[in-house]
Design a protein around this motif. Structure first.
Motif: not given
Length: 80
Positions: A32-38, A51-56, A58-61, A75-80
């Motif tokens: 919740i306090n992060a900006d992205i999940i890599v 999957s956990e990070g994106m369910s919270a 976060l955009p995924g990289v 790509d470009g929608r839920t992350g990169y």
């Protein structure tokens, strides 16, 4: 490994940008306090942390050619 990473962070003058936070039992609050999940894996079965990070929310990289990652991140929608 933590010491090795900390030395690398310091040698690249990234101390103000990179923080090694250690372990936690409250993963959701970290997401919740992060900006992205890599997820830097080149090979992955099912990327649970991604999957956990994106369910919270976060955009995924991740790597486009990494199986699992490329099926979860749009790509470009839920992350990169």
């Amino acid at each position: 490994y933590t010491r090795e990473l900390q030395k690398l962070i310091e040698s690249k003058n990234l101390g103000d940008k990179v923080t090694l936070c250690g372990n936690t039992n409250d993963v959701l609050s970290k997401y919740i306090n992060a900006d992205i999940i890599v997820l830097p894996s080149a090979y992955e079965g099912f990327p649970l942390a991604l999957s956990e990070g994106m369910s919270a929310g976060l955009p995924g990289v991740g790597f486009r050619k990494c199986m699992g990652v490329n099926e979860i991140i749009e790509d470009g929608r839920t992350g990169y």
